[in-house]
Design an enzyme around this catalytic site. Structure first.
Site, PDB file in Angstrom:
ATOM      1  N   GLY A 174       7.639   9.978   8.248  1.00 41.79           N
ATOM      2  CA  GLY A 174       6.733  10.976   8.806  1.00 41.79           C
ATOM      3  C   GLY A 174       5.350  10.414   9.012  1.00 41.79           C
ATOM      4  N   ASP A 196       4.990  11.098  13.601  1.00 39.57           N
ATOM      5  CA  ASP A 196       4.718   9.731  13.183  1.00 39.57           C
ATOM      6  C   ASP A 196       4.182   8.907  14.349  1.00 39.57           C
ATOM      7  OD1 ASP A 196       4.573   7.622  11.497  1.00 39.57           O
ATOM      8  OD2 ASP A 196       6.724   7.301  11.291  1.00 39.57           O
ATOM      9  N   THR A 235       0.825  -1.210   0.000  1.00 39.75           N
ATOM     10  CA  THR A 235       0.000   0.000   0.000  1.00 39.75           C
ATOM     11  C   THR A 235       0.859   1.260   0.000  1.00 39.75           C
ATOM     12  OG1 THR A 235      -0.193  -0.220   2.398  1.00 39.75           O
ATOM     13  CG2 THR A 235      -2.039  -0.994   1.088  1.00 39.75           C
ATOM     14  N   TRP A 236       1.957   1.261   0.775  1.00 36.30           N
ATOM     15  CA  TRP A 236       2.779   2.469   0.856  1.00 36.30           C
ATOM     16  C   TRP A 236       3.521   2.722  -0.451  1.00 36.30           C
ATOM     17  CZ3 TRP A 236       2.903   7.044   1.731  1.00 36.30           C
ATOM     18  CH2 TRP A 236       3.936   7.796   2.279  1.00 36.30           C
ATOM     19  N   LYS A 255       8.839   3.985  17.213  1.00 38.98           N
ATOM     20  CA  LYS A 255       7.432   4.397  17.310  1.00 38.98           C
ATOM     21  C   LYS A 255       6.478   3.217  17.135  1.00 38.98           C
ATOM     22  CE  LYS A 255       6.338   4.350  12.720  1.00 38.98           C
ATOM     23  NZ  LYS A 255       5.176   4.228  11.870  1.00 38.98           N
ATOM     24  N   LYS A 274      10.556   1.274   7.589  1.00 38.52           N
ATOM     25  CA  LYS A 274      10.946   1.690   8.932  1.00 38.52           C
ATOM     26  C   LYS A 274      11.297   0.480   9.779  1.00 38.52           C
ATOM     27  CE  LYS A 274       7.864   5.651   8.504  1.00 38.52           C
ATOM     28  NZ  LYS A 274       6.523   6.192   8.784  1.00 38.52           N
ATOM     29  N   SER A 318      -3.360   2.043  11.694  1.00 38.45           N
ATOM     30  CA  SER A 318      -2.065   1.465  12.071  1.00 38.45           C
ATOM     31  C   SER A 318      -2.183   0.006  12.483  1.00 38.45           C
ATOM     32  CB  SER A 318      -1.466   2.256  13.231  1.00 38.45           C
ATOM     33  OG  SER A 318      -0.488   1.475  13.888  1.00 38.45           O
ATOM     34  N   THR A 329       2.410   9.489   7.744  1.00 39.25           N
ATOM     35  CA  THR A 329       1.964   9.323   6.358  1.00 39.25           C
ATOM     36  C   THR A 329       1.239   8.007   6.148  1.00 39.25           C
ATOM     37  OG1 THR A 329       4.094   8.313   5.916  1.00 39.25           O
ATOM     38  CG2 THR A 329       3.895  10.653   5.415  1.00 39.25           C
TER      39      THR A 329
END
Lengths: 336, 336
Positions: free
Chosen positions: B138, B246, B11-12, B193, B105, B256, B140
């Protein structure tokens, strides 16, 4: 047993009073409204805290003298526009060294004083005090504190002993209290975060999502930190519970009236209509003129606060204000 | 026109490719799965981005050679566990000075390398590169970038020209890009995160509210900042878009998967059951061992990360872990 009075019987004052009573203090709640005193005393329930039972031990009073005499702690929990008048009424009963904590958040237009500044100012005028002042601030929705959800809060004072006393009175298995010497920074956060929450609400009302919200919160924090550092506050305060913590809860939560009011404006209502619909004091609108004035006095760029001002008082359509924010010059992300 | 390849058609990767194409670059998307290449190419739609139409101009390929030859930018957007293998496959086609941005990430267990560290390491092993490396990070959510919601992101690199080139390629009316020289800090944020988001989700699953969530995010940020400063990163990075920005979006959003996985665990599922139910890579679980190892190596206290570890691998019931967090010693709120 310690004796505490909470001044103000709104949702936050009532939630704090309940918590302090359950933590083992003898707690009195003062209200300026006689009807509120009698209803709360009889029903042991607050209309905005459905399902929450108030302890039998809570004392309700309309007498400022009874409220202020021989208390270990006076806790201000009235909306920010009423802090000055409430202090004026309490001043005759306040002696030197009285421990006072303030839970109202705002900056007074005109004087640009924080709420503990207003209290100190009014006590001085009355020849009362000086008091030992603490600001109590953090990500603390009354609705959740009243239901014993795990919560954190900051007890801020340049007087470390005062900060620690308030920490001891408030701390329990559901409330974790951190001390912080930077009272001015903590209070600045409490006022500015409500303006940023208006912006976040406006973005939601426009139909934007989590990315936009996070951008507004993060860049709003950068503005707030710039201003605070220019005013001599401690940078770390802004990344703490009274800073980003409270900003998150105010700008993302369904409970926040600032967020809700912004959402109505983003959805097309005028600011006046939105305030009427919100039905409670919208602290961000009260804080806006003072925050703008501070940004000009300290020559600090605050584009999100300016965008809110342009929407509220300049007649700029919300979507256009967002477009302008997105199309500013390319930048690095440093705060300075 | 600039030529860009996005490596990874999740998806990203797909949302980024669509955005870069609409911003005016010629964009190729590479996938390791032939079936994905043909489906995306034919349907011009991604199954996880319902209602989003992909530009006709997007080129899909399964050939790494085609993907990497003569590109102005290679953008890694595979899940973190696949970055090493993807680099190994791409290395034969990567020359010195190639501009590479990474949008995955994580921190690799064992080596403790960030994702651009993994790319550099693998290129070196293959005798390829050295590349000019940028981290793109970030608040996003792909789902919102794919729908042109206003979004902000950080282009981080010690090479300011590389950071600016990526800024220029990505910036448009819906995407505002900030540069930051602290690539290591930005990448550390991106990994930690996800662990904090697991904690926030667990709290939600336990039935706690916004106060608890804000406390976890704020004190989680304090842990992350402590670690980053001990590792020599810039403190400001942690209050920026790649840090708190983020963290907010990951720890508060319905989109998320880390938050969702945590929520299932807080609600009573075992970690294994929760991962299965989440159905996608849960980056926080992959990052956890590396983050713990870093906290030990740099002797930094990270109570929230430790609480997550105790729940995931120590069999501690979530409610007990929260109780322990709330009953730690009384403290000041400073990060150090």
């Amino acid at each position: 047993m310690k004796r505490i009075t909470v001044l103000g019987a709104g949702t936050w004052g009532t939630a704090l009073a309940r918590m302090l009573s359950n933590t083992g203090s003898v707690v009195t709640v003062w209200s300026a409204l006689d009807s509120e005193v009698s209803t709360l005393s009889e029903t042991r329930a607050h209309p905005n805290l459905p399902g929450v039972e108030l302890p039998r031990e809570l004392i309700f009073t309309g007498s400022m003298e009874e409220a202020c005499r021989e208390m270990d702690l006076l806790l201000f929990a009235v909306p920010s526009p009423y802090v000055r008048e409430t202090t004026r009424r309490a001043a005759p009963y306040i002696g030197p060294g009285q421990l006072i904590a303030d839970a109202a958040k705002g900056i007074e237009a005109g004087t640009l004083l924080t709420m503990t500044g207003v209290i100190a100012d009014e006590l001085k005028k009355a020849g009362a005090g000086p008091a030992r002042l603490v600001a109590l601030s953090g990500p603390t929705h009354a609705e959740e504190v009243a239901r014993d959800m795990p919560t954190t809060i900051v007890s801020a004072s340049p007087d470390p002993e005062a900060a620690r006393q308030v920490q001891d009175l408030c701390m329990n298995t559901c409330m974790r209290v951190y001390t912080n010497p930077d009272i001015r920074g903590v209070e600045l956060c409490g006022a500015v975060k409500n303006v940023i929450a208006l912006a976040s609400g406006i973005s939601l009302g426009l139909g934007y999502g989590d990315n936009t919200k996070a951008a507004i919160i993060t860049r709003g924090l950068a503005e707030l930190t710039r201003l605070g550092c220019a005013m001599g506050c401690d940078r770390q305060t802004f990344t703490g519970l009274g800073g980003i913590g409270d900003l998150i809860v105010t700008a993302t939560s369904i409970h926040s009236r600032n967020n809700r009011c912004g959402q109505l404006i983003g959805g097309g209502l005028t600011p006046e209509e939105a305030v009427e619909r919100t039905g409670m004091v919208v602290e961000g609108l009260h804080a806006l003129p003072a925050v703008l004035e501070l940004s000009r006095r300290y020559k600090v760029e605050m584009p999100i606060v300016e965008a809110v001002e342009s929407i509220i008082h300049g007649g700029v359509p919300p979507a256009m204000a967002v477009r302008e924010l997105m199309s500013r010059d390319r930048k690095g992300e440093e705060v300075y």
